[in-house]
Motif scaffolding. Structure first.
Motif, PDB file in Angstrom:
ATOM      1  N   ARG A   1       0.843  -1.193   0.000  1.00 37.86           N
ATOM      2  CA  ARG A   1       0.000   0.000   0.000  1.00 37.86           C
ATOM      3  C   ARG A   1       0.873   1.235   0.000  1.00 37.86           C
ATOM      4  N   ASP A   2       0.318   2.298  -0.568  1.00 38.60           N
ATOM      5  CA  ASP A   2       0.970   3.600  -0.572  1.00 38.60           C
ATOM      6  C   ASP A   2      -0.011   4.587   0.052  1.00 38.60           C
ATOM      7  N   ASN A   3       0.197   4.894   1.311  1.00 38.41           N
ATOM      8  CA  ASN A   3      -0.760   5.755   2.007  1.00 38.41           C
ATOM      9  C   ASN A   3      -0.769   7.180   1.462  1.00 38.41           C
ATOM     10  N   ALA A   4       0.322   7.600   0.883  1.00 43.48           N
ATOM     11  CA  ALA A   4       0.363   8.946   0.292  1.00 43.48           C
ATOM     12  C   ALA A   4      -0.518   9.031  -0.949  1.00 43.48           C
ATOM     13  N   LYS A   5      -0.728   7.881  -1.605  1.00 44.96           N
ATOM     14  CA  LYS A   5      -1.545   7.838  -2.816  1.00 44.96           C
ATOM     15  C   LYS A   5      -2.912   7.219  -2.574  1.00 44.96           C
TER      16      LYS A   5
END
Length: 118
Positions: free
Chosen positions: A71-75
């Motif tokens: 996962r990419d929390n910034a995206k």
């Protein structure tokens, strides 16, 4: 939170696909995220999940070693990298979000079809 899975398609056995799950809202990082799938005529089954930070992942035995969740929390996006695909991986894949890390099931997105030909 609203979820939208994408990236499904038709692939030959042994091939790879990467699914994405885009989430709306600012609270993405507060949810554990997961993937489930449902094959024709079968019950929906857990594929894997990832903790809020992305530091912990859990997988069904049937996909362990072949699938990777990240996962990419910034995206606001979660991914499912699927390698060494088998015909039995053919299913509609759903992304989910929830408070229970191992099986987050509070929110469901529309599925994306994955078909693996032999």
């Amino acid at each position: 939170v609203q979820l939208q899975a994408s990236g499904g398609g038709l692939v030959q056995a042994g091939g790879s696909l990467r699914l994405s799950c885009a989430a709306s809202g600012r609270t993405f990082s507060t949810y554990a995220m997961g993937w489930f799938r449902q094959a024709p005529g079968k019950e929906r089954e857990f594929v894997g999940s990832v903790s809020r930070s992305g530091g912990n992942t859990y997988y069904a035995d049937s996909v362990k070693g072949r699938f990777t969740i990240s996962r990419d929390n910034a995206k606001n996006t979660m991914y499912l990298q699927m390698n060494s695909l088998k015909p039995e991986d053919t299913a509609v894949y759903y992304c989910t979000a929830g408070m229970v890390v191992v099986t987050p099931m509070d929110y469901w997105g529309k599925g994306t079809q994955v078909t693996v030909s032999s």
